[in-house]
Design an enzyme around this catalytic site. Structure first.
Site, PDB file in Angstrom:
ATOM      1  N   GLY A   1      29.127 -69.350  12.769  1.00 36.12           N
ATOM      2  CA  GLY A   1      30.391 -69.205  12.062  1.00 36.12           C
ATOM      3  C   GLY A   1      31.447 -68.480  12.869  1.00 36.12           C
ATOM      4  N   ASN A   2      32.501 -68.027  12.147  1.00 40.23           N
ATOM      5  CA  ASN A   2      33.695 -67.474  12.784  1.00 40.23           C
ATOM      6  C   ASN A   2      34.197 -68.491  13.817  1.00 40.23           C
ATOM      7  OD1 ASN A   2      34.993 -65.060  14.872  1.00 40.23           O
ATOM      8  ND2 ASN A   2      35.583 -65.256  12.763  1.00 40.23           N
TER       9      ASN A   2
ATOM     10  N   GLY B   1      36.361 -73.675  20.480  1.00 41.97           N
ATOM     11  CA  GLY B   1      35.141 -74.030  21.203  1.00 41.97           C
ATOM     12  C   GLY B   1      34.156 -74.738  20.278  1.00 41.97           C
ATOM     13  N   HIS B   2      33.979 -74.188  19.074  1.00 41.40           N
ATOM     14  CA  HIS B   2      33.069 -74.838  18.111  1.00 41.40           C
ATOM     15  C   HIS B   2      33.594 -76.220  17.726  1.00 41.40           C
ATOM     16  CE1 HIS B   2      32.153 -70.474  17.071  1.00 41.40           C
ATOM     17  NE2 HIS B   2      30.960 -70.959  17.356  1.00 41.40           N
TER      18      HIS B   2
ATOM     19  N   GLY C   1      26.825 -75.442  23.556  1.00 42.50           N
ATOM     20  CA  GLY C   1      27.818 -75.119  24.585  1.00 42.50           C
ATOM     21  C   GLY C   1      27.161 -74.539  25.828  1.00 42.50           C
TER      22      GLY C   1
ATOM     23  N   LYS D   1      28.435 -72.296  27.584  1.00 44.84           N
ATOM     24  CA  LYS D   1      28.714 -70.861  27.717  1.00 44.84           C
ATOM     25  C   LYS D   1      27.410 -70.075  27.550  1.00 44.84           C
ATOM     26  CE  LYS D   1      31.000 -67.032  25.621  1.00 44.84           C
ATOM     27  NZ  LYS D   1      29.919 -66.725  24.664  1.00 44.84           N
TER      28      LYS D   1
ATOM     29  N   GLN E   1      20.492 -70.209  26.848  1.00 45.97           N
ATOM     30  CA  GLN E   1      20.101 -70.707  25.523  1.00 45.97           C
ATOM     31  C   GLN E   1      19.985 -72.230  25.538  1.00 45.97           C
ATOM     32  OE1 GLN E   1      21.776 -69.387  21.544  1.00 45.97           O
ATOM     33  NE2 GLN E   1      23.093 -71.146  21.842  1.00 45.97           N
TER      34      GLN E   1
ATOM     35  N   VAL F   1      34.605 -73.878  26.685  1.00 48.41           N
ATOM     36  CA  VAL F   1      36.030 -73.998  26.361  1.00 48.41           C
ATOM     37  C   VAL F   1      36.675 -72.635  26.616  1.00 48.41           C
ATOM     38  CG1 VAL F   1      37.685 -74.569  24.544  1.00 48.41           C
ATOM     39  CG2 VAL F   1      35.479 -75.742  24.623  1.00 48.41           C
TER      40      VAL F   1
ATOM     41  N   LEU G   1      35.974 -68.875  25.250  1.00 48.20           N
ATOM     42  CA  LEU G   1      36.128 -68.593  23.823  1.00 48.20           C
ATOM     43  C   LEU G   1      34.806 -68.087  23.252  1.00 48.20           C
ATOM     44  CD1 LEU G   1      38.332 -71.510  22.435  1.00 48.20           C
ATOM     45  CD2 LEU G   1      38.997 -69.385  23.552  1.00 48.20           C
TER      46      LEU G   1
HETATM   47  O1  PAF Z   1      24.775 -70.052  19.836  1.00 47.68           O
HETATM   48  C1  PAF Z   1      24.719 -69.664  18.649  1.00 47.68           C
HETATM   49  O2  PAF Z   1      25.728 -69.564  17.930  1.00 47.68           O
HETATM   50  C2  PAF Z   1      23.360 -69.304  18.054  1.00 47.68           C
HETATM   51  O3  PAF Z   1      22.532 -68.717  19.009  1.00 47.68           O
HETATM   52  C3  PAF Z   1      22.663 -70.484  17.356  1.00 47.68           C
HETATM   53  C4  PAF Z   1      22.335 -71.585  18.350  1.00 47.68           C
HETATM   54  C5  PAF Z   1      23.554 -71.036  16.257  1.00 47.68           C
HETATM   55  C6  PAF Z   1      21.347 -70.024  16.724  1.00 47.68           C
HETATM   56  O4  PAF Z   1      21.566 -69.035  15.769  1.00 47.68           O
END
Ligand code: PAF
Length: 280
Positions: free
Chosen positions: A27-28, A32-33, A145, A147, A151, A174, A182
């Site tokens: 969220g927030n 970029g999202h 992403g 960034k 992960q 982004v 971002l």
């Molecule tokens: O990258 C993120 O925002 C978090 O690590 C994710 C992948 C949503 C898991 O909580």
């Protein structure tokens, strides 16, 4: 856009779909999202996004309580600016109705280095929630992403090793016009820190230019980058030049031979911890 809070409602909405594209978030939401969701729409239909601030990936001294929760604003943003068909926004008791005793551990040579060294348990929390979200949504593709480079690699390896039927698609980082990547955490920067923050990206670019120019003394390049940030008041966790394929250190002869590298960094400006990376 339908907003659902339970796994059952989510499954009802997605019954019969076989090209679902998924974007998990905490969220927030920022541009970029939205870019991730746009890319998801190129790879599948319907697009499902999730918003869940996952307690499992926060350490005891981290900002779980402070993490910005802006669900109503996020919903409005998605309704105005995205092609998301279903937003899955579970609360904690929906995701974790009982203590989450089963978890997924990335191998330590990938999960305990870099971010994993400075945030013990972080990647176990991430892989566990991502596996669970993938089980809830059952998407054909999921967009992450670059960034969060480590992960992305860990999630992709997890999907491969567990033969999950989800293809992981990366999206370029982004950035604001001045180069700052971002991030939801940027909102914690003071005005003066916001002016300083793109310095991180400039330092990564400098290191990349040196390597492109033929330098291969990795430790010296990393040390110079660390010193440049420290001199400007940053507290550096790491600046590391690694091989793109496994995030291990590259030998000098590999650098000379053109091994694809990535420079990864995490550093604190005041109380805000920023991460960034750049492929070489
Ligand atoms: O990258 C993120 O925002 C978090 O690590 C994710 C992948 C949503 C898991 O909580």
């Amino acid at each position: 856009m339908k907003v659902v809070h339970s796994i059952e409602e989510l499954r009802d909405q997605l019954r019969g779909q076989n090209r679902t594209a998924f974007v998990p978030t905490m969220g927030n939401l920022h541009e970029g999202h939205l870019a991730l969701m746009n890319l998801a729409h190129h790879h599948g239909d319907p697009v499902v996004a999730s918003i869940f601030v996952n307690r499992l990936q926060f350490g005891a001294n981290e900002d779980f309580g402070k993490y910005p929760r802006t669900l109503q604003e996020d919903i409005e943003k998605l309704q105005r600016q995205s092609n998301v068909y279903v937003l899955f926004a579970p609360n904690e008791s929906e995701m974790y109705p009982e203590p989450q005793n089963y978890s997924v551990s990335p191998p330590s040579d990938l999960g305990d280095i870099l971010e994993g060294e400075f945030r013990p348990g972080f990647f176990v929390g991430v892989t566990t929630v991502v596996l669970k979200l993938l089980a809830c949504v059952q998407p054909q593709v999921a967009v992450f992403g670059k960034k969060d480079y480590q992960q992305l690699m860990i999630v992709r390896n997890m999907c491969r090793q567990f033969a999950l039927p989800t293809e992981i698609i990366p999206h370029e980082t982004v950035r604001d016009a001045d180069g700052l990547a971002l991030s939801s955490r940027n909102r914690f920067l003071s005005d003066a820190e916001r002016v300083e923050a793109p310095h991180l990206y400039r330092v990564l670019n400098q290191a990349r230019d040196e390597i492109r120019g033929g330098a291969h003394d990795i430790e010296r390049i990393e040390a110079d980058a660390r010193a440049a940030l420290a001199a400007a008041g940053w507290k550096v966790d790491y600046i590391a030049l690694r091989r793109q394929r496994d995030l291990r250190k590259a030998a000098a002869d590999e650098v000379v031979a053109g091994e694809p590298l990535v420079i990864l960094a995490a550093a604190k400006l005041g109380t805000t911890r920023l991460i960034d990376n750049l492929e070489v």
